[in-house]
Design a protein around this motif. Structure first.
Motif, PDB file in Angstrom:
ATOM      1  N   LYS A 261       0.905  -1.090  -0.126  1.00  0.00           N
ATOM      2  CA  LYS A 261       0.053   0.085  -0.040  1.00  0.00           C
ATOM      3  C   LYS A 261       0.814   1.229  -0.050  1.00  0.00           C
ATOM      4  O   LYS A 261       1.851   1.280   0.622  1.00  0.00           O
ATOM      5  CB  LYS A 261      -0.866  -0.070   1.169  1.00  0.00           C
ATOM      6  N   LEU A 262       0.695   2.226  -0.789  1.00  0.00           N
ATOM      7  CA  LEU A 262       1.021   3.544  -0.857  1.00  0.00           C
ATOM      8  C   LEU A 262       0.685   4.401   0.558  1.00  0.00           C
ATOM      9  O   LEU A 262      -0.274   4.449   0.728  1.00  0.00           O
ATOM     10  CB  LEU A 262       1.078   4.281  -1.881  1.00  0.00           C
ATOM     11  N   VAL A 263       1.510   4.930   1.307  1.00  0.00           N
ATOM     12  CA  VAL A 263       1.599   5.671   2.097  1.00  0.00           C
ATOM     13  C   VAL A 263       2.207   6.687   2.161  1.00  0.00           C
ATOM     14  O   VAL A 263       3.560   7.042   1.880  1.00  0.00           O
ATOM     15  CB  VAL A 263       1.855   4.838   3.665  1.00  0.00           C
TER      16      VAL A 263
ATOM     17  N   GLY B 134       8.842  -0.224   9.893  1.00  0.00           N
ATOM     18  CA  GLY B 134       8.415  -1.296   9.050  1.00  0.00           C
ATOM     19  C   GLY B 134       7.938  -1.107   7.364  1.00  0.00           C
ATOM     20  O   GLY B 134       7.586  -2.128   7.048  1.00  0.00           O
ATOM     21  N   ALA B 135       8.514  -0.162   6.746  1.00  0.00           N
ATOM     22  CA  ALA B 135       8.223   0.350   5.309  1.00  0.00           C
ATOM     23  C   ALA B 135       9.116  -0.837   4.799  1.00  0.00           C
ATOM     24  O   ALA B 135      10.151  -1.083   4.888  1.00  0.00           O
ATOM     25  CB  ALA B 135       8.414   1.531   5.127  1.00  0.00           C
TER      26      ALA B 135
ATOM     27  N   LYS C 124      23.710   1.248   7.353  1.00  0.00           N
ATOM     28  CA  LYS C 124      23.535   0.202   6.242  1.00  0.00           C
ATOM     29  C   LYS C 124      22.106   0.310   5.686  1.00  0.00           C
ATOM     30  O   LYS C 124      21.153   0.081   6.465  1.00  0.00           O
ATOM     31  CB  LYS C 124      23.893  -0.936   6.357  1.00  0.00           C
ATOM     32  N   PRO C 125      21.855   0.801   4.498  1.00  0.00           N
ATOM     33  CA  PRO C 125      20.708   0.959   3.989  1.00  0.00           C
ATOM     34  C   PRO C 125      19.908  -0.578   4.087  1.00  0.00           C
ATOM     35  O   PRO C 125      20.448  -1.374   3.559  1.00  0.00           O
ATOM     36  CB  PRO C 125      20.486   1.423   2.658  1.00  0.00           C
ATOM     37  N   SER C 126      18.663  -0.510   4.379  1.00  0.00           N
ATOM     38  CA  SER C 126      17.894  -1.861   4.440  1.00  0.00           C
ATOM     39  C   SER C 126      16.873  -2.084   3.669  1.00  0.00           C
ATOM     40  O   SER C 126      16.280  -3.194   3.564  1.00  0.00           O
ATOM     41  CB  SER C 126      17.553  -2.161   5.967  1.00  0.00           C
TER      42      SER C 126
ATOM     43  N   SER D 186       4.754  -1.420   3.719  1.00  0.00           N
ATOM     44  CA  SER D 186       4.084  -0.353   2.866  1.00  0.00           C
ATOM     45  C   SER D 186       5.150   0.208   2.030  1.00  0.00           C
ATOM     46  O   SER D 186       6.290  -0.161   2.391  1.00  0.00           O
ATOM     47  CB  SER D 186       3.361   0.656   3.584  1.00  0.00           C
ATOM     48  N   ILE D 187       4.777   0.961   0.846  1.00  0.00           N
ATOM     49  CA  ILE D 187       5.654   1.832  -0.052  1.00  0.00           C
ATOM     50  C   ILE D 187       5.526   3.250   0.516  1.00  0.00           C
ATOM     51  O   ILE D 187       4.469   3.595   0.095  1.00  0.00           O
ATOM     52  CB  ILE D 187       5.464   1.445  -1.568  1.00  0.00           C
TER      53      ILE D 187
END
Length: 788
Positions: free
Chosen positions: A328-330, A383-384, A411-413, A348-349
């Motif tokens: 879902k877009l948020v 949680g995204a 570090k990007p996850s 979510s995205i």
């Protein structure tokens, strides 16, 4: 006595004529200009000297900086500024160009373009293809010739010769790094290996640490390339402006048998597009694709119920998901910690805006600084599954997650992509209607065209760019005996230059147009992140494939087909000449890639002799539409297959052109009521233009056909419903140059104005002599009668 009177009268008359035509002026203000004269064949040095001497005789005050003998005939001079306007009107002067300062805008890449697959191939002497014996000139910021991989500036070194047009000496040392990076991609021969490691380099330094280059220095460098017997010129200093004089110099350099490879520029989809010298028709113009490294990421975004193709660009250091992310877009404002508190982001995205709020700092308003890494950390912690950051100003941008201010443990996850402001606001508006689901994919793809690569078109009569090559994350030589990772079309062009050097070593008899054809027609067609073929104005014919180019045996001239049709003139054809590099073409097969229902396209091959053939491409308009349509014709022999781009323009207006009685006859057909049309006729070979104006009541006019060859015709038609355009191409066979008198004047280099002055002077002198003779003759008869 009477003879002396006549002599004095003639001298006085000549002095009066000179006095009325010429004036001597002096000024302390000087400017640098190029003075171009009409070209002549033979004795060019003497011709230029005589023209400069004539200008001095006419009272012009100037110093010669340098002469131009090759790409144009003239000189760079410092001249008194108050004489400029008069200079432009002199009959012996063709053009005056003031100096302008214009803004300029490896190991894995070699495997991507298949340099590692050429090892069985050799030249006619049995040598490996390394560029040996090929002379390559760089018009750039110089080269660090002390670099261990570039082996010195000397006759026996990698850099054979050069000139510094900034310092006016023979030591073109690079203090910027740009030229050294370019040189390494072409011909480094050490820790880093260039594409043509045995090629000989010549360097012309025309730019320094700044971002501007003098048009005069660039033209002088191109002129010098002819004297240095260069095979290929690489120009990675793209300009953000189309310079007529630079493009003309490039075209004339190609006519001298020198291939010119240029960088398309780094303007992306901006309106500036492709500038000089890449805009020149016969330059090999190179855009940039990504590279064979893990940083070459692409991305797609699909929104439920929306067919928009969003251009999302993965940020550097972004994480990659093994599978497409669906969620879902948020919307999370600026994705600060306070923006995500209390919001359920699990799976979510997230859509967030770049930057932050305007805040007061020491009484001044400024934007809150929020790093992309902070945004990613905040939404990932909540949680995204992914983050989309749209721009806070017009256009697209490129982001980087890991930076000096980031925590050493950061570090990007999750995947993070950037988006233009316009598309970001569109998504935000869609979200305002209710819940929206989306799918985001981030994946490795080395053949995506770099978003910074400049787009065409440059002209409705030819294709730009010609092809693309790796231009992102390229490792090459750097000043200070070091190496650097860099990106830009500047570093795509030298990949093509290196490939051209290998091609010329293998087949040294190839002409520049043939080199361009082989490189473009063997390029690998490429698709965008959505697997849709790129328009030719983005990727040209495709991505460079060195191995395929070296194995090809087919030359196609031209290497693309551009056809103009309209609702009135609904059928047209284009002929492409096919010939072999060696031996014979053999049996040829044709395949079409054409999915444009409003237009039918077919192609056929007609053998003209045992070696050559004509490829005829035919088009026909089936529906009443306008626009641009693209496809390909594939020609396959037993040895290889080539791809020829086809571009069909369906124009709104029709230009009817006919060559008869030494003239080009023109008329217009327009779909709406039209008022008048301006029609411009261009001869691309000599860059000359003529124009006529047509109206409905006077819809037939002509201009002299001054030379044989292809002519481009462009009409701007004013109608009741706005302006429309029409285009046509005509090959002039029935030409009628100016009269014999003008031909003789041109042959002997006599300007028209001076010729008329001479004729007038002689006429007046003869008249005076006649009157004087009659008058004095009658007196003599009175004093000495003939009869007694």
């Amino acid at each position: 006595m009477s003879i002396k009177v006549l002599q004095k009268s003639l001298v006085a008359l000549l002095f009066l004529m000179l006095l009325t035509n010429f004036s001597l002026t002096h000024s302390s203000s000087y400017v640098e200009v190029i003075v171009e004269f009409e070209p002549v064949v033979g004795y060019v040095e003497h011709y230029i000297d005589s023209r400069l001497a004539q200008l001095r005789d006419l009272g012009y005050d100037f110093d010669v900086v340098g002469k131009l003998r090759n790409v144009m005939q003239g000189a760079v001079v410092n001249i008194s500024s108050d004489q400029l306007e008069r200079l432009k009107n002199e009959d012996i002067v063709a053009n005056v160009y003031p100096e302008k300062f214009l803004k300029t805008n490896l190991d894995r890449s070699l495997r991507l373009i298949e340099v590692d697959k050429i090892s069985p191939l050799t030249d006619s002497l049995g040598r490996e293809l390394t560029g040996e014996g090929i002379r390559v000139a760089l018009v750039d910021t110089g080269i660090d010739y002390t670099h261990k991989d570039l082996m010195g500036l000397a006759e026996g070194g990698k850099i054979v010769n050069g000139y510094d047009f900034l310092e006016r000496d023979k030591e073109p040392m690079d203090t910027d790094g740009h030229g050294t990076l370019v040189a390494g991609i072409i011909a480094a021969d050490g820790e880093v290996k260039g594409i043509a490691p045995k090629a000989q380099l010549f360097v012309y330094r025309v730019a320094s640490e700044g971002s501007y280059v003098s048009t005069h220095d660039m033209i002088r460098a191109l002129d010098r390339a002819v004297d240095d017997h260069i095979d290929i010129v690489n120009i990675s200093l793209g300009l953000d402006y189309v310079s007529e004089e630079i493009d003309r110099a490039v075209e004339n350099l190609v006519k001298n048998g020198i291939a010119v490879v240029t960088a398309a520029g780094n303007n992306g989809e901006m309106e500036k597009g492709i500038g000089s010298p890449a805009s020149a028709k016969n330059a090999i113009t190179v855009g940039a694709s990504l590279n064979n490294v893990t940083s070459s990421l692409a991305s797609t975004l699909r929104i439920e119920g929306d067919t928009t193709r969003y251009e999302v660009i993965p940020m550097i250091d972004s994480a990659i998901a093994d599978e497409p992310i669906k969620g879902k877009l948020v919307y999370a404002n600026f994705a600060r910690e306070k923006d995500v508190d209390g919001i359920d982001l699990k799976g979510s995205i997230v859509l967030a805006e770049r930057g932050g709020e305007l805040i007061q700092v020491d009484g001044k308003e400024q934007m809150e600084l929020i790093y992309f890494s902070e945004k990613e950390y905040n939404v990932a912690k909540s949680g995204a599954a992914a983050l989309i950051v749209y721009n806070n100003m017009h256009g697209i941008f490129y982001g980087k997650l890991i930076h000096e201010g980031a925590s050493p443990t950061y570090k990007p996850s999750i995947p993070v992509v950037s988006l233009s402001r316009e598309q970001g606001l569109l998504i935000k508006e869609i979200m305002s209607r209710g819940d929206v689901n989306a799918e985001l994919s981030v994946f490795y793809d080395p053949d995506i065209v770099a978003s910074f690569s400049s787009r065409g078109p440059v002209s409705p009569f030819y294709m730009k760019p010609d092809l693309v090559a790796p231009g992102a994350f390229i490792n090459s030589t750097m000043i200070g005996n070091s190496y650097n990772l860099t990106s830009g079309t500047s570093f795509a062009a030298p990949h093509v230059t290196g490939a051209a050097a290998l091609l010329l070593q293998k087949n040294p008899e190839l002409e520049p147009a043939e080199v361009a054809s082989i490189l473009a027609t063997t390029a690998e067609p490429v698709t965008d992140a959505y697997d849709i073929p790129y328009p030719f104005e983005v990727a040209g014919a495709g991505r460079l494939n060195v191995a395929a180019a070296l194995k090809s045996n087919i030359i196609a001239i031209p290497h693309y087909a551009i056809i103009h049709i309209s609702s009135v003139d609904s059928e047209a054809s284009r002929m492409i000449v096919l010939r072999p590099i060696e031996d014979e073409l053999g049996q040829l097969k044709i395949n079409l890639e054409w999915n444009n229902e409003p237009i039918s396209l077919n192609a056929s091959i007609e053998k003209t002799n045992s070696t050559n053939a004509d490829l005829i491409v035919n088009t026909k308009l089936l529906q009443n539409v306008t626009g641009k349509f693209e496809g390909r014709v594939y020609v396959e022999s037993t040895q290889n297959k080539i791809s020829i781009p086809v571009i069909v323009y369906v124009d709104e207006a029709t230009v009817n052109a006919n060559n008869k009685d030494g003239r080009i006859w023109l008329s217009i057909d327009a779909p709406d009521r039209w008022k008048f049309a301006k029609v411009v006729i261009t001869n691309p070979d000599v860059k000359s233009t003529q124009s006529v104006t047509l109206t409905p009541s006077s819809n037939l006019s002509s201009v002299p056909a001054r030379s044989v060859g292809e002519h481009w015709i462009e009409a701007n038609v004013i109608t009741d419903n706005g302006d429309v355009k029409g285009f046509s191409v005509i090959y002039v066979e029935d030409a009628n140059p100016d009269g014999i008198f003008t031909d003789y004047l041109t042959m002997y280099g006599i300007p028209m104005k001076e010729a008329f002055m001479i004729v007038a002077f002689l006429g007046i002198a003869v008249a005076i002599a006649f009157v004087w003779t009659r008058k004095n003759g009658s007196k003599e008869e009175t004093l000495f009668p003939s009869a007694s």
